[in-house]
Design an enzyme around this catalytic site. Structure first.
Site, PDB file in Angstrom:
ATOM      1  N   HIS A 135       0.846  -1.196   0.000  1.00  0.00           N
ATOM      2  CA  HIS A 135       0.000   0.000   0.000  1.00  0.00           C
ATOM      3  C   HIS A 135       0.880   1.245   0.000  1.00  0.00           C
ATOM      4  CE1 HIS A 135      -2.813   2.971   1.931  1.00  0.00           C
ATOM      5  NE2 HIS A 135      -3.614   2.417   1.042  1.00  0.00           N
ATOM      6  N   ASP A 155       0.508  -6.328   6.847  1.00  0.00           N
ATOM      7  CA  ASP A 155      -0.485  -5.273   6.617  1.00  0.00           C
ATOM      8  C   ASP A 155      -1.820  -5.969   6.368  1.00  0.00           C
ATOM      9  OD1 ASP A 155      -2.160  -3.324   5.723  1.00  0.00           O
ATOM     10  OD2 ASP A 155      -0.765  -2.478   4.241  1.00  0.00           O
ATOM     11  N   LYS A 206     -12.755  -1.740   7.588  1.00  0.00           N
ATOM     12  CA  LYS A 206     -12.980  -2.384   6.289  1.00  0.00           C
ATOM     13  C   LYS A 206     -13.827  -3.649   6.423  1.00  0.00           C
ATOM     14  CE  LYS A 206      -8.881  -1.071   3.488  1.00  0.00           C
ATOM     15  NZ  LYS A 206      -8.664   0.253   3.993  1.00  0.00           N
TER      16      LYS A 206
HETATM   17  C1  LIG Z   1      -3.209  -3.237   1.986  1.00  0.00           C
HETATM   18  C2  LIG Z   1      -3.697  -1.935   2.531  1.00  0.00           C
HETATM   19  N1  LIG Z   1      -3.039  -1.364   3.558  1.00  0.00           N
HETATM   20  C3  LIG Z   1      -3.434  -0.215   4.111  1.00  0.00           C
HETATM   21  C4  LIG Z   1      -4.548   0.453   3.642  1.00  0.00           C
HETATM   22  C5  LIG Z   1      -4.938   1.739   4.253  1.00  0.00           C
HETATM   23  O1  LIG Z   1      -6.001   1.579   5.121  1.00  0.00           O
HETATM   24  P1  LIG Z   1      -6.930   2.807   5.603  1.00  0.00           P
HETATM   25  O2  LIG Z   1      -7.881   3.090   4.475  1.00  0.00           O
HETATM   26  O3  LIG Z   1      -7.584   2.257   6.831  1.00  0.00           O
HETATM   27  O4  LIG Z   1      -6.035   3.977   5.889  1.00  0.00           O
HETATM   28  C6  LIG Z   1      -5.285  -0.107   2.579  1.00  0.00           C
HETATM   29  C7  LIG Z   1      -6.486   0.580   2.071  1.00  0.00           C
HETATM   30  O5  LIG Z   1      -7.145   0.204   1.159  1.00  0.00           O
HETATM   31  C8  LIG Z   1      -4.838  -1.319   2.001  1.00  0.00           C
HETATM   32  O6  LIG Z   1      -5.510  -1.891   0.983  1.00  0.00           O
END
Ligand SMILES: Cc1ncc(COP(=O)(O)O)c(C=O)c1O
Length: 448
Positions: free
Chosen positions: A266, A358, A397
């Site tokens: 991400h 993650d 999510k």
């Molecule tokens: C793999 C991954 N990590 C981190 C995030 C970030 O999360 P947040 O939207 O809670 O900031 C996302 C968001 O889609 C993601 O897909």
């Protein structure tokens, strides 16, 4: 605060003019006379859809009377018991604590098998006590069940929002009052409702504790979530997993550290690389002809492969310490690609300091056997000897959290404990000093 959690009565005769109908309606009236709502229905209907009502009820009273439970007919008895067992099984599968009572004649009670009796709060012997007494008894159990529902932080927030204190602190809308002074503010107030605004408070409110230094009811709720997710530590984050990832990195990574990163990570991880000044080497996932990224081939995880990548990287090979400080894997990609964490712990647990998964898309995994070993931290998961394990979850999510609700879980290794003070400096670096309390409450409630 007034909540609507009726006591649900299921009795074929609820609307009949026979003795059993009169008896159950007398009980319903006695409950209502105490100011508690009753929902009376005449059949279980569709078992599972009815059992889902458990989330809206404060107790169940299931009537079994002579007609459906003809003690002279073994077939009838067996049938009635089968239905009862199925219904109570459905209820208990969803809710271990809600009070369930059976209501019937004393001679009927003798035919109820132990496995059913064990799940009950009691058997109400028809006509043995006054309806008023039985009503008070059931209401007491229903109230005690409801009193135990709210987890630590949400419970205190409810108390705070309802105790009628004037708000002299930030935010400047003062419990919603500022919105009442203009037509558009009135609209806003009416749309979101008073509770949301009364519960929108400043971190100066002592009795709710402090998210930023993990004290008071907030700390209790983080401890409770750590217990539920089987982690050594849990930290709630109100700015999404984008922020949780940066916190984990700033707590572990310094300029010039070699780090190993899933190339399909991400954006927040790329930002973390930039902010910490780390030197990345990337694990390269495959991409199929549908454009779906992942998995990273097994060979990429081998310590020798990683060492070769380090030697091939002109910055990494000059690093003072070539042992990678952290490995970050997207554990569940957007398309659902996941890795066996125990395999990664065994392969890399001694050659990487910290393993970070993650799990923005995977906070639910700890609660289903389908994901056994395919998520970072959970029940019966052995500690790595050396590597500390972090998981970052977007509670918002895949669980019931408000947008931006996120959490960081930590499993310490056999040889290393989390330095909580150091960690919290990184936490403070990225957290707002005005966290949104409804988001904290949703982290607390999602865990519960
Ligand atoms: C793999 C991954 N990590 C981190 C995030 C970030 O999360 P947040 O939207 O809670 O900031 C996302 C968001 O889609 C993601 O897909």
């Amino acid at each position: 605060m007034k909540f609507r959690f009726p006591i649900v009565i299921i009795d074929e005769d609820f609307r009949s003019e026979n003795a059993s109908g009169l008896g159950i309606r007398a009980l319903a009236s006695a409950i209502e006379a105490e100011g508690v709502e009753v929902l009376g229905v005449t059949s279980y209907g569709d078992l599972s859809s009815f059992a889902q009502q458990q989330s809206r009820a404060s107790a169940f009273i299931l009537s079994i009377d002579d007609e459906e439970f003809d003690v002279d007919s073994p077939e009838d008895v067996a049938n009635a018991i089968k239905n009862l067992r199925a219904f109570i099984g459905e209820l208990r599968f969803r809710n271990a604590d809600i009070p369930i009572y059976l209501y019937g004649e004393t001679r009927t009670s003798q035919h109820i098998p132990n496995d059913i009796l064990r799940e009950l709060h009691g058997f109400i012997h028809m006509f043995e006590d006054t309806p008023e007494f039985v009503a008070r008894h059931i209401i007491r159990e229903a109230r005690s069940y409801l009193d135990g529902l709210a987890p630590p932080f949400f419970r205190e927030l409810l108390k705070y929002a309802q105790d009628g204190s004037y708000s002299w602190h930030c935010p400047g809308h003062s419990g919603g009052v500022a919105f009442l002074k203009s037509p558009v503010g009135q609209m806003f107030h009416q749309f979101f409702g008073e509770n949301m605004l009364r519960a929108d408070v400043c971190n100066a409110v002592d009795e709710l504790g402090q998210l930023l230094d993990h004290t008071g009811p907030v700390a209790q709720s983080e401890l409770n979530a750590a217990r539920i997710f089987n982690a050594d530590h849990c930290y709630f984050v109100t700015n999404g997993t984008s922020t949780s990832n940066k916190i984990v990195w700033h707590a572990n990574v310094a300029p010039g550290d070699v780090v190993v990163v899933d190339r399909n990570c991400h954006k927040s991880i790329l930002h973390a690389i930039t902010m910490t000044g780390a030197i990345p080497v990337f694990l390269q996932p495959t991409r199929n002809n549908l454009g779906i990224i992942g998995p990273i081939p097994l060979s990429e995880f081998h310590p020798d492969t990683i060492q070769k990548k380090i030697e091939a990287n002109p910055f990494a090979r000059e690093a003072l310490n070539k042992k990678p400080r952290i490995l970050t894997i997207t554990q569940s990609t957007y398309d659902g690609v996941i890795y066996n964490v125990e395999m990664i712990k065994q392969t890399l647990g001694s050659s990487v300091d910290t393993l970070h998964f993650d799990e923005a898309w995977l906070p639910h995994a700890a609660f289903h056997e389908f994901y056994t070993d395919m998520h970072a931290i959970g029940r019966n998961r052995p500690r790595s000897e050396d590597a500390m394990v972090f998981a970052t979850h977007s509670t918002h999510k895949m669980l019931a959290g408000l947008s931006q609700a996120s959490q960081i879980l930590v499993q310490e290794s056999e040889n290393r404990q989390l330095d909580r003070y150091m960690f919290n400096e990184a936490y403070l670096m990225h957290m707002s000093t005005s966290p949104q309390y409804a988001i904290i409450a949703s982290c607390d409630v999602a865990a519960a």
